[in-house]
Design a protein around this motif. Structure first.
Motif: not given
Length: 184
Positions: A90-93, A109-111, A121-130, A132-143
């Motif tokens: 869902a959309a969020g921050i 945080d979806h509000g 999850v392996a992701s390049t996002l950082v806190p504060g990034d917005a 949207g629902a369905g937006t790629p946010i990373g890839e499944v990792a291990s651990g």
């Protein structure tokens, strides 16, 4: 000790969603903006049901298990079979993105009090990034605690963990408890 009831918003969401069997692929129902619950109608997140964070056939390999009390044993989320791209449900921050212990963790945080945590999850996002629902946010990792090839999905509402399954348009399998002491 009896199970603690869900917060009103989560309990209302349980009343209006379709069924799905644990260990089977699950599907979403049409979007709803409010649910009828004891005590009146309650608002749900604007984009319930949420988008599944992983595509393809999804199997719940470890379901949500509510603890008997706040610090009790349980499984505060569900583990889904997963590989490849993870999308925002869902959309969020982004509230947190980094490593905890031996795994990548992403929290959004979806509000309206809803916060989701996905791992590993392996992701390049950082806190504060917005996102949207369905937006790629990373890839499944291990651990982490989830078995290899699985994604842990945990959701909190106003700081309390709840079963994430209803947010994706499915109803968890019912567990029956005795209603009364001394009942025949």
């Amino acid at each position: 000790m009896p199970a603690r009831p869900l917060p009103l918003r989560a309990a209302g969401a349980l009343l209006a969603l379709t069924t799905a069997a644990i260990g089977s692929p699950v599907a979403a129902s049409p979007p709803r903006t409010s649910f009828s619950a004891p005590g009146g109608d309650v608002a749900a997140p604007s984009d319930v049901p949420w988008v599944w964070p992983v595509g393809g056939a999804r199997t719940i390999v470890e379901p949500y298990r509510a603890p008997e009390h706040r610090y009790g044993a349980g499984h505060r989320g569900m583990d889904l079979t997963a590989a490849g791209v993870v999308v925002a449900p869902a959309a969020g921050i982004v509230a947190f993105a980094g490593r905890i212990a031996d795994r990548g963790v992403l929290t959004i945080d979806h509000g309206d009090g809803y916060v989701i945590t996905l791992e590993p999850v392996a992701s390049t996002l950082v806190p504060g990034d917005a996102v949207g629902a369905g937006t790629p946010i990373g890839e499944v990792a291990s651990g982490g605690h989830a078995p290899g090839g699985a994604l842990h999905v945990g959701v909190r509402l106003d700081g309390e963990y709840l079963n994430p399954l209803p947010l994706f348009g499915a109803v968890p399998r019912a567990i029956l408890y005795p209603c009364c002491e001394g009942a025949p």
